[in-house]
Write a protein that holds these residues in place. Structure first.
Motif, PDB file in Angstrom:
ATOM      1  N   ARG A 172       0.839  -1.219   0.000  1.00 30.90           N
ATOM      2  CA  ARG A 172       0.000   0.000   0.000  1.00 30.90           C
ATOM      3  C   ARG A 172       0.865   1.257   0.000  1.00 30.90           C
ATOM      4  N   PHE A 201      -6.816  -6.335   3.303  1.00 36.85           N
ATOM      5  CA  PHE A 201      -7.186  -5.125   4.054  1.00 36.85           C
ATOM      6  C   PHE A 201      -6.015  -4.141   4.126  1.00 36.85           C
ATOM      7  N   TRP A 202      -4.834  -4.678   4.525  1.00 42.53           N
ATOM      8  CA  TRP A 202      -3.690  -3.797   4.752  1.00 42.53           C
ATOM      9  C   TRP A 202      -3.033  -3.362   3.434  1.00 42.53           C
ATOM     10  N   LEU A 228      -6.763  -1.202   1.312  1.00 42.88           N
ATOM     11  CA  LEU A 228      -7.628  -0.161   1.884  1.00 42.88           C
ATOM     12  C   LEU A 228      -6.809   1.128   2.014  1.00 42.88           C
ATOM     13  N   PRO A 229      -7.469   2.304   2.012  1.00 38.14           N
ATOM     14  CA  PRO A 229      -6.700   3.551   1.905  1.00 38.14           C
ATOM     15  C   PRO A 229      -5.787   3.876   3.092  1.00 38.14           C
ATOM     16  N   SER A 286      -8.624   2.172   8.432  1.00 40.62           N
ATOM     17  CA  SER A 286      -9.680   1.412   7.729  1.00 40.62           C
ATOM     18  C   SER A 286      -9.349  -0.086   7.752  1.00 40.62           C
ATOM     19  N   ALA A 287      -8.030  -0.421   7.712  1.00 42.55           N
ATOM     20  CA  ALA A 287      -7.641  -1.838   7.793  1.00 42.55           C
ATOM     21  C   ALA A 287      -7.960  -2.387   9.179  1.00 42.55           C
ATOM     22  N   MET A 326     -11.709  -2.899   9.451  1.00 46.07           N
ATOM     23  CA  MET A 326     -12.167  -4.083   8.712  1.00 46.07           C
ATOM     24  C   MET A 326     -11.717  -5.377   9.400  1.00 46.07           C
TER      25      MET A 326
END
Ligand SMILES: [Zn+2]
Length: 364
Positions: free
Chosen positions: A56, A245-246, A249-250, A254-255, A258
């Protein structure tokens, strides 16, 4: 493998041994042992979080535009290779999953199972040592009246059902603990612990027999192995989800959100309902074992009605690993006709028309 059936004996002055076998279970060599998984799981989870987070960072950082481009190009160029790899992995996982689908003994339910009882002996030993340490001065000797009563009930259950391979192949052991708990517990290897509070609570041996038979059913159906297999699946799924997720996601928050939502979802929509399903199955098989031993199985719903009245507070069923006392009483009531038929087929003595109402119920 040798069978020494009917040899019910004392293995020390506190424990009865009902059978003397080695475990008769199929070997499942390809599963990582549960005790090893305790170390591997957090490492895998942390690695998937860190790898996902690094991806990310590369994707989102404006300073890493060249790295982002290189990453995109890398995947574009090898799109087919990655698709092939992912599909092969998916097919392989599914084939592996299918190869571990088995039927439960007695109820013939299809289930995913990775382990057998032998996988749990180390964990069981640790738990048993803790338990025996906790109750070291509370274990009742064989000569004690309560141990003798429990032993007679358990022996009757074992003798009536020993023609079933699932019952015969387990080393049943019985220990009675002097503690004010209305409970009993069976380890996967067949070691059954009964608390004296249960003996004080039951109105008769028929109720006691049902509770012991329920615990025996858990061991016969290898519910611990099944639960651990399901949890292993969930763990692997959750490690994969963490990466997504990690990685995609932005932001971290948020991770984390979730992760927490997916943990709750797993717990309330899968783990707890699954556990309640296994409890129901143990009730069903426990009824059958008790019926074959000619106990009056009509007392089993009454036991749970009494439990309901005696419980000061009961957590809502959807938050619990067990069905509510009410649900259990109702479910068992519906199983009584079938269990009565089993009694009849086993040529058991005739039961009185009605059962004795418990004082707890009458005074309520
Ligand atoms: Zn249970």
């Amino acid at each position: 493998m040798k069978f020494l059936l009917n040899r019910i004996k004392r293995i020390n002055n506190t424990t009865f041994l009902f059978n003397c076998n080695k475990f008769h279970t199929s070997h499942k060599q390809d599963a990582i042992a549960p005790i090893l998984w305790v170390i591997i799981k957090p490492i895998s989870k942390l690695s998937s979080i860190l790898i996902g987070r690094s991806i990310r960072k590369i994707i989102n950082s404006p300073n890493n535009l060249h790295k982002k481009e290189a990453l995109v190009n890398h995947f574009k160029l090898r799109k087919k290779l990655y698709l092939f790899g992912i599909s092969s992995l998916g097919i392989g996982c599914y084939a592996n999953y299918l190869s571990h689908i088995e039927e439960t003994p007695i109820t013939h339910r299809k289930r995913f199972i990775l382990f057998n009882t032998e996988h749990f002996l180390e964990i069981e030993d640790i738990e048993k040592k803790d338990m025996l340490n906790l109750y070291k001065d509370k274990i009742l000797p064989i000569s004690n009246e309560k141990t003798q009563r429990t032993y007679q009930v358990a022996k009757r259950l074992f003798m009536a059902n020993k023609t079933m391979p699932e019952v015969k192949d387990i080393d049943w052991k019985l220990t009675v603990i002097d503690a004010d708990l209305v409970n009993a517990h069976a380890f996967p290897s067949g070691e059954v612990f009964v608390y004296s509070g249960l003996l004080d609570f039951v109105d008769n041996d028929d109720e006691l027999a049902f509770v012991i038979a329920h615990e025996m059913a858990h061991a016969i159906l290898q519910h611990t192995a099944e639960t651990m297999s399901q949890l292993r699946l969930l763990d692997i799924f959750s490690i994969g989800l963490s990466f997504l997720f990690w990685g995609f996601l932005p932001a971290d928050w948020s991770a984390i959100l979730m992760e927490s939502l997916s943990n709750q979802f797993h717990k309330y929509y899968y783990e707890l309902p699954y556990s309640r399903k296994l409890e129901k199955e143990a009730d069903l098989v426990g009824m059958q074992l008790a019926a074959r031993a000619c106990f009056d199985i009509r007392y089993s719903p009454q036991f749970w009605t009494k439990m309901k009245i005696s419980s000061k507070e009961e957590i809502p069923e959807f938050l619990s690993t067990h069905p509510s006392n009410d649900t259990r009483a109702l479910d068992l009531e519906s199983l009584v006709p079938e269990a009565l038929k089993i009694r009849q087929d086993c040529k058991c003595y005739e039961l009185p028309k009605t059962i004795k109402q418990s004082k707890i119920i009458l005074s309520n």
